[in-house]
Design a protein around this motif. Structure first.
Motif, PDB file in Angstrom:
ATOM      1  N   GLN A   1       0.870  -1.600   0.031  1.00  0.00           N
ATOM      2  CA  GLN A   1       0.321   0.163   0.006  1.00  0.00           C
ATOM      3  C   GLN A   1       1.023   1.086   0.555  1.00  0.00           C
ATOM      4  O   GLN A   1       1.288   1.551   0.983  1.00  0.00           O
ATOM      5  CB  GLN A   1      -0.951  -0.084   1.200  1.00  0.00           C
ATOM      6  CG  GLN A   1      -1.530   1.485   1.569  1.00  0.00           C
ATOM      7  CD  GLN A   1      -2.662   1.547   0.160  1.00  0.00           C
ATOM      8  OE1 GLN A   1      -3.169   0.861   0.124  1.00  0.00           O
ATOM      9  NE2 GLN A   1      -3.221   2.673   0.518  1.00  0.00           N
ATOM     10  N   HIS A   2       0.324   2.566  -1.010  1.00  0.00           N
ATOM     11  CA  HIS A   2       1.539   3.922  -0.935  1.00  0.00           C
ATOM     12  C   HIS A   2       0.578   4.217   0.605  1.00  0.00           C
ATOM     13  O   HIS A   2      -0.653   4.820  -0.312  1.00  0.00           O
ATOM     14  CB  HIS A   2       1.148   3.961  -2.553  1.00  0.00           C
ATOM     15  CG  HIS A   2       2.284   3.697  -2.599  1.00  0.00           C
ATOM     16  ND1 HIS A   2       2.458   2.786  -3.749  1.00  0.00           N
ATOM     17  CD2 HIS A   2       3.488   4.362  -3.394  1.00  0.00           C
ATOM     18  CE1 HIS A   2       3.129   2.432  -4.940  1.00  0.00           C
ATOM     19  NE2 HIS A   2       4.057   3.346  -4.693  1.00  0.00           N
TER      20      HIS A   2
ATOM     21  N   ALA B   1      -0.444   8.588  -1.686  1.00  0.00           N
ATOM     22  CA  ALA B   1      -0.940   7.570  -2.948  1.00  0.00           C
ATOM     23  C   ALA B   1       0.435   8.234  -4.198  1.00  0.00           C
ATOM     24  O   ALA B   1       0.479   9.198  -4.225  1.00  0.00           O
ATOM     25  CB  ALA B   1      -1.985   7.531  -4.183  1.00  0.00           C
TER      26      ALA B   1
ATOM     27  N   GLU C   1      -8.436   0.620   0.625  1.00  0.00           N
ATOM     28  CA  GLU C   1      -8.964   1.362  -1.074  1.00  0.00           C
ATOM     29  C   GLU C   1     -10.403   2.313  -0.242  1.00  0.00           C
ATOM     30  O   GLU C   1     -11.264   3.833  -1.532  1.00  0.00           O
ATOM     31  CB  GLU C   1      -8.941   1.500  -2.142  1.00  0.00           C
ATOM     32  CG  GLU C   1      -7.299   1.364  -2.163  1.00  0.00           C
ATOM     33  CD  GLU C   1      -6.531   2.712  -2.088  1.00  0.00           C
ATOM     34  OE1 GLU C   1      -6.878   3.533  -2.973  1.00  0.00           O
ATOM     35  OE2 GLU C   1      -4.985   2.657  -2.002  1.00  0.00           O
TER      36      GLU C   1
ATOM     37  N   ARG D   1      -3.547   6.591   4.358  1.00  0.00           N
ATOM     38  CA  ARG D   1      -3.196   7.503   3.643  1.00  0.00           C
ATOM     39  C   ARG D   1      -3.339   8.248   4.038  1.00  0.00           C
ATOM     40  O   ARG D   1      -4.227   8.995   5.452  1.00  0.00           O
ATOM     41  CB  ARG D   1      -5.004   7.027   3.169  1.00  0.00           C
ATOM     42  CG  ARG D   1      -4.950   5.664   2.425  1.00  0.00           C
ATOM     43  CD  ARG D   1      -7.140   6.133   1.884  1.00  0.00           C
ATOM     44  NE  ARG D   1      -6.906   7.256   0.892  1.00  0.00           N
ATOM     45  CZ  ARG D   1      -7.292   7.096  -0.612  1.00  0.00           C
ATOM     46  NH1 ARG D   1      -7.712   5.778  -0.223  1.00  0.00           N
ATOM     47  NH2 ARG D   1      -7.522   7.983  -0.927  1.00  0.00           N
TER      48      ARG D   1
END
Length: 127
Positions: free
Chosen positions: A44-45, A48, A81, A93
């Motif tokens: 997972q970035h 993003a 997401e 995130r």
């Protein structure tokens, strides 16, 4: 140059960091073991890459990634997401322009850690 993709070396740094003391890679979202076969896991970035990649140099560094199940359309990665508020609350995130090393990640076990570019998870933000 735009990209932000994790290099093979950085992928292994993240996987090693997110492997428990018994040598089991763990999804940082749910804590379940992750098979490290292509297509069985993803990274997972946290910040993003965005459409077409990112010009920020640290986008592809270890402190911007976390080992999770699935892909952007399956497993925990998909859940992250699909639930941006919850993912942001746990540091999976983070906003564009933010320094991933300064924003903690709350792992599956509730431990709050700061991720470093060299592949460590530490209790305090770097200086």
């Amino acid at each position: 140059m735009t990209s932000g993709a994790f290099t093979p070396k950085t992928r292994w740094i993240i996987i090693a960091r997110d492997t428990d003391d018994d040598g089991v890679p763990r999804c940082q979202w749910c804590g379940e073991p992750v098979r490290i076969d292509w297509g069985e896991y993803s990274l997972q970035h946290r910040r993003a890459r965005g459409m077409g990649g990112s010009k920020l140099a640290d986008t592809g560094q270890a402190h911007n990634g976390a080992l999770v199940h699935g892909s952007a359309t399956t497993g925990c990665h998909h859940y992250i997401e699909s639930h941006p508020k919850e993912a942001a609350e746990r540091g999976f995130r983070i906003p564009q322009g933010s320094n991933p090393a300064r924003i903690p990640l709350i792992r599956w076990d509730g431990r709050k850690v700061y991720l470093t570019a060299d592949g460590r998870a530490v209790d305090n933000p770097p200086d």
